[in-house]
Design an enzyme around this catalytic site. Sequence first.
Site, PDB file in Angstrom:
ATOM      1  N   HIS A 175       0.819  -1.214   0.000  1.00 28.37           N
ATOM      2  CA  HIS A 175       0.000   0.000   0.000  1.00 28.37           C
ATOM      3  C   HIS A 175       0.856   1.268   0.000  1.00 28.37           C
ATOM      4  O   HIS A 175       1.979   1.294   0.478  1.00 28.37           O
ATOM      5  CB  HIS A 175      -0.966   0.006   1.186  1.00 28.37           C
ATOM      6  CG  HIS A 175      -0.327  -0.069   2.534  1.00 28.37           C
ATOM      7  ND1 HIS A 175      -1.035  -0.300   3.672  1.00 28.37           N
ATOM      8  CD2 HIS A 175       0.955   0.071   2.947  1.00 28.37           C
ATOM      9  CE1 HIS A 175      -0.232  -0.300   4.710  1.00 28.37           C
ATOM     10  NE2 HIS A 175       0.981  -0.071   4.302  1.00 28.37           N
ATOM     11  N   ASN A 176       0.272   2.306  -0.600  1.00 25.81           N
ATOM     12  CA  ASN A 176       0.857   3.657  -0.655  1.00 25.81           C
ATOM     13  C   ASN A 176       2.088   3.769  -1.534  1.00 25.81           C
ATOM     14  O   ASN A 176       2.770   4.798  -1.524  1.00 25.81           O
ATOM     15  CB  ASN A 176       1.226   4.176   0.748  1.00 25.81           C
ATOM     16  CG  ASN A 176       0.045   4.274   1.682  1.00 25.81           C
ATOM     17  OD1 ASN A 176      -1.099   4.305   1.239  1.00 25.81           O
ATOM     18  ND2 ASN A 176       0.311   4.303   2.964  1.00 25.81           N
TER      19      ASN A 176
END
Length: 339
Positions: free
Chosen positions: A244-245
């Site tokens: 994620h991110n």
Amino acid sequence: MPDPRFFQTLSPLTVAALAEHIGGEVVRGGDVVISAVAPLSSADRGAIAFLGDRKFAAALAETKAGCVIVPSSAVDAAPADAAVIVSGEAQAAWARASALLHRPVRLDRAISAAEAAEDDTVVIEPGVILGEGVRIGRGSRIGANTVIGPGVQIGRDCLISPGVTVGFALLGDRVKLLAGARIGEAGFGAAGSKAGPVDIPQLGRVILQDGVTVGANSCIDRGAYDDTVIGENTKIDNLVMIGHNCVIGRNNLMAAHTGISGSVTSGDNCIFGGRAGVGDHITIGEGARVAAGGGVLADVPPGEIWSGYPAKPLRQFLRETVWLSKQASQKKGAKESKE
């Protein structure tokens, strides 16, 4: 605020009510009404944020959040105009607040191909399930038994192979997802608490820009709050994991079994050899390369080639490998001469 196509925002709560549910003590501002969660850096007056590490003390001082969750040692550092909840497990408390204020939109009802498709050039193979709000651009093809979650937007001339799942995602034109790819599942995040690890709700999206290819059985997680972004024309092999991110640049190449931890940033034209691994919050400079099997634990400057574990510049790695080999040979020779 999380994207309403993918997340439902629930009824707002006062700071006092939140503290009662998440485990914390109100220091001030119990009657303040909160409607969303957000990081310190992007929170507004209607949001609750938290301080989980001293390195974010500056962000706490500057936050616009209506309420902050902090350890007792940081109460005086909180902005004077913000409500304050004290908790010995601030991140876990924030995660519980997130679950009270936001909920992922579920696939409760499927829509027809005619409702989702831009025109009759879109091909929907047997067994496909389309959630409410899905839109599919001209010339795209969706393979058999694929599931496209609510709100997903798919561009033109895309190829989605059989058995793919896509959720919480926006796809550009000419995107290819090969069989079994998983796009937009929750990123891995857990906060410690007295009762054990608490899942941190993942409220971001995945954005695949034009021309991206994702190989069979590869996974790209949605962001925890911000987006996971894959840049134009990046090509991802089979069995690759992107956390994620992450923000991956344009024209990147990732060979099979590459693993990219959360919040990694890569520049344009980077190459990752098979089974390369990158630790979290690391930056890979433009045009850099990570050799097969390399384990990156530090930022890689632009244009450099790194190899080994822990990875280091290629020439340094080769010099050290040669030196180690010579040392081993000398010791072996000395041992044999004694015998």
